[in-house]
Design a protein around this motif. Sequence first.
Motif, PDB file in Angstrom:
ATOM      1  N   UNK A  27      46.731  35.421  47.396  1.00 17.41           N
ATOM      2  CA  UNK A  27      45.369  35.090  46.813  1.00 17.41           C
ATOM      3  C   UNK A  27      45.302  36.826  46.151  1.00 17.41           C
ATOM      4  N   UNK A  28      45.269  37.949  46.837  1.00 10.77           N
ATOM      5  CA  UNK A  28      45.326  38.858  46.565  1.00 10.77           C
ATOM      6  C   UNK A  28      45.493  39.278  44.621  1.00 10.77           C
ATOM      7  N   UNK A  29      46.587  38.855  44.255  1.00  9.97           N
ATOM      8  CA  UNK A  29      47.552  38.780  43.139  1.00  9.97           C
ATOM      9  C   UNK A  29      46.617  37.538  42.513  1.00  9.97           C
ATOM     10  N   UNK A  30      46.409  36.719  42.732  1.00  9.01           N
ATOM     11  CA  UNK A  30      45.355  35.904  41.929  1.00  9.01           C
ATOM     12  C   UNK A  30      44.850  36.497  41.477  1.00  9.01           C
ATOM     13  N   UNK A  31      43.524  36.879  42.952  1.00  5.89           N
ATOM     14  CA  UNK A  31      41.637  37.273  42.073  1.00  5.89           C
ATOM     15  C   UNK A  31      41.793  38.354  41.902  1.00  5.89           C
ATOM     16  N   UNK A  32      42.906  39.738  41.791  1.00  8.25           N
ATOM     17  CA  UNK A  32      42.924  40.398  40.817  1.00  8.25           C
ATOM     18  C   UNK A  32      43.706  40.477  39.842  1.00  8.25           C
ATOM     19  N   UNK A  33      44.587  39.068  39.259  1.00  7.15           N
ATOM     20  CA  UNK A  33      44.549  38.254  37.985  1.00  7.15           C
ATOM     21  C   UNK A  33      45.786  39.274  37.677  1.00  7.15           C
ATOM     22  N   UNK A  34      46.718  39.394  39.010  1.00  9.93           N
ATOM     23  CA  UNK A  34      48.052  39.796  38.398  1.00  9.93           C
ATOM     24  C   UNK A  34      48.776  38.579  38.335  1.00  9.93           C
ATOM     25  N   UNK A  35      50.193  39.152  37.841  1.00 12.27           N
ATOM     26  CA  UNK A  35      51.144  38.039  37.072  1.00 12.27           C
ATOM     27  C   UNK A  35      51.225  37.331  39.143  1.00 12.27           C
ATOM     28  N   UNK A  36      51.590  36.018  38.565  1.00 10.97           N
ATOM     29  CA  UNK A  36      52.204  35.531  39.777  1.00 10.97           C
ATOM     30  C   UNK A  36      53.598  34.053  39.092  1.00 10.97           C
ATOM     31  N   UNK A  37      53.834  33.036  40.203  1.00 11.88           N
ATOM     32  CA  UNK A  37      55.087  32.230  39.559  1.00 11.88           C
ATOM     33  C   UNK A  37      54.704  31.413  38.531  1.00 11.88           C
ATOM     34  N   UNK A 179      42.940  26.202  39.939  1.00 10.67           N
ATOM     35  CA  UNK A 179      44.075  25.713  39.522  1.00 10.67           C
ATOM     36  C   UNK A 179      45.360  27.282  40.354  1.00 10.67           C
ATOM     37  N   UNK A 180      45.651  27.608  40.516  1.00 10.98           N
ATOM     38  CA  UNK A 180      46.320  28.950  41.692  1.00 10.98           C
ATOM     39  C   UNK A 180      46.716  28.774  42.812  1.00 10.98           C
ATOM     40  N   UNK A 181      45.473  28.250  43.663  1.00  9.14           N
ATOM     41  CA  UNK A 181      45.106  28.252  45.102  1.00  9.14           C
ATOM     42  C   UNK A 181      45.549  26.550  45.449  1.00  9.14           C
ATOM     43  N   UNK A 283      45.017  33.556  55.719  1.00  4.15           N
ATOM     44  CA  UNK A 283      45.106  34.272  54.459  1.00  4.15           C
ATOM     45  C   UNK A 283      44.711  35.557  54.073  1.00  4.15           C
ATOM     46  N   UNK A 284      43.066  34.904  54.061  1.00  2.00           N
ATOM     47  CA  UNK A 284      41.891  35.257  53.821  1.00  2.00           C
ATOM     48  C   UNK A 284      41.972  37.110  54.386  1.00  2.00           C
ATOM     49  N   UNK A 285      42.191  37.186  55.623  1.00  5.49           N
ATOM     50  CA  UNK A 285      41.896  38.382  56.682  1.00  5.49           C
ATOM     51  C   UNK A 285      43.571  40.025  55.760  1.00  5.49           C
TER      52      UNK A 285
END
Length: 588
Positions: A27-37, A179-181, A283-285
């Motif tokens: 979720x960190x990668x998703x909301x920091x708009x870093x690349x995910x698979x 979309x991502x989560x 996971x949010x923690x």
Amino acid sequence: MSLNGWLQIALFIALILLLAKPMGSYMTRVFERRRTWLDPALVPCERLLYKLTGINSDEEMRWTQYAVAMLIFSAATLLLTYAIERLQQFLPLNPQHLAAVAPDLAFNTAVSFTTNTNWQAYTPETTMSYLTQMLGLATHNFWSAAVGLALAVAFIRGIARREMKTLGNFWVDLTRGTLWVLLPISIVFAVVLTSQGVIQNFHPYTTVKLVQPQTITAADGKSTTTVTTQTIAQGPVASQEAIKMLGTNGGGFFNANSAHPFENPTALSNFLQMLAIFLIPAGLTVTLGTMVGSPKHGWAVLAAMTILWFCGTFVCYWAEAKPNPLMHNVDQRATLNQSGGNMEGKEVRFGIANSALFATVTTDASCGAVNAMHDSFTPLGGLIPLTNIMLGEIVFGGVGAGLYGMLVFVVISVFIAGLMVGRTPEYLGKKIEAYDVQMAMLYLLIFPLIILGFAAVAVLMPNLGLSALTNHGPHGLSEILYAYASATGNNGSAFAGLSANTHWYNYSLGFAMFFGRFMMIIPMLAIAGNLAGKKIVPETAGTFPVTTPLFTVLLTSVIVIVGALTFFPALSLGPILEHLLLHAGHTF
């Protein structure tokens, strides 16, 4: 209590703690708009959505703009759901030809699903068409969870940023959370549930002959009717069950909710549904710790949640495993042939341990789904779900809402710690000032004001509030308290002895859900916006660390004390008094 029961409980929390880090990192990668698979498939969809709606994804919002965007979106989707309910008799996918939902019930339900409460004052299989269940309600399971997720991330940014006036873009956070989560995990989870026997179809309801006809005596005691057939409701259940749990929504496709074999058929499906409820809040923690640059702080917050969860689970399991004191000369011991304890209102396939665990998990996480009837719990067993909600739904809590509620308590805890040492309180390098504390206290005071205010009115209006009760005395008070606590805390579960489908309860609970969601979001965002604009000050010897066991203990104590001081008088007149009277030989 049994060793087997405790092993299942231990396995559950162990898996949650193991899954917290990968889920939080993702979720960190998703909301920091870093690349995910998932980017190759989802980024084009995301860009298309922004193009169609005219959203500039690079434009950031102040906290006031973020709040306005959230309110506009919530209002629009609320009206859409209300319209679908009122027009469902003219819409497709209604094989049972169900009529339009009544105005007061449609209002209550639209507010309920918009606020992630999913309070259901109706029997779903005889009230809502397939289209209403999917387009009106299941879509809200995604939207309301995504809104909570976006708000939590906005608060985290407020803590992480320095000397900035913005918290991100609501529309981007909403889109990426969906979309991502929520969407990909729900798809996988729905397939897994179908493998366990959760149904997924659009068939008309099936009418079957009873093996043994049943004779029903009318209320007058004279006329009788012989029933020879039964109607078995069906529908697209698995797809909605997945997001119901993952999004901590809780609204069941069937009236029996997760006690229904079509929604929750096996012990494995039950276990997986509980895991889904806690997955994102846990996971949010980790996301919190990573984004603010202090992973240990995220784990300290998770530790506080886990301690409160364990205490509630222990008491609830202990209370439900105890024998009923009014049943004399009856063997109520747990043996190989019987579960012992209080099995009233519970499914045999789940037993006492999984029923108590599910009740604790669903009320810790503001989910509201149930696999047993809380109204049939012992007084102290029922006290735990009620107390979990009254603590503010921050023990893991709903998707997003649990974390930002917990962070408000963190602000209060840090403020108290600062008072203890006579210094201006600091939180991760930012000074907590009067405005922050004022907004935090406003957040905390709104919650009990709504619950106790509406409950007091209901108790003082016999023709409106008391006429819907099937139980009186302290248990009846517990039913009313639970209803307003569940609505205000956006939980949605109920003490089912309250017949809430009346004009009074539909409207009053509807307003409780609305105010309990949106009136508490505004001060929370105000805190986040104020924190984002602050400078970072260096740590000193007087800085209270928020990464230690001492902080976890302080945070846990503040949560319990605030909850106890606020609601203990009401609880004393409800479940606590009922427990004492039960042991004195009285029932209600």
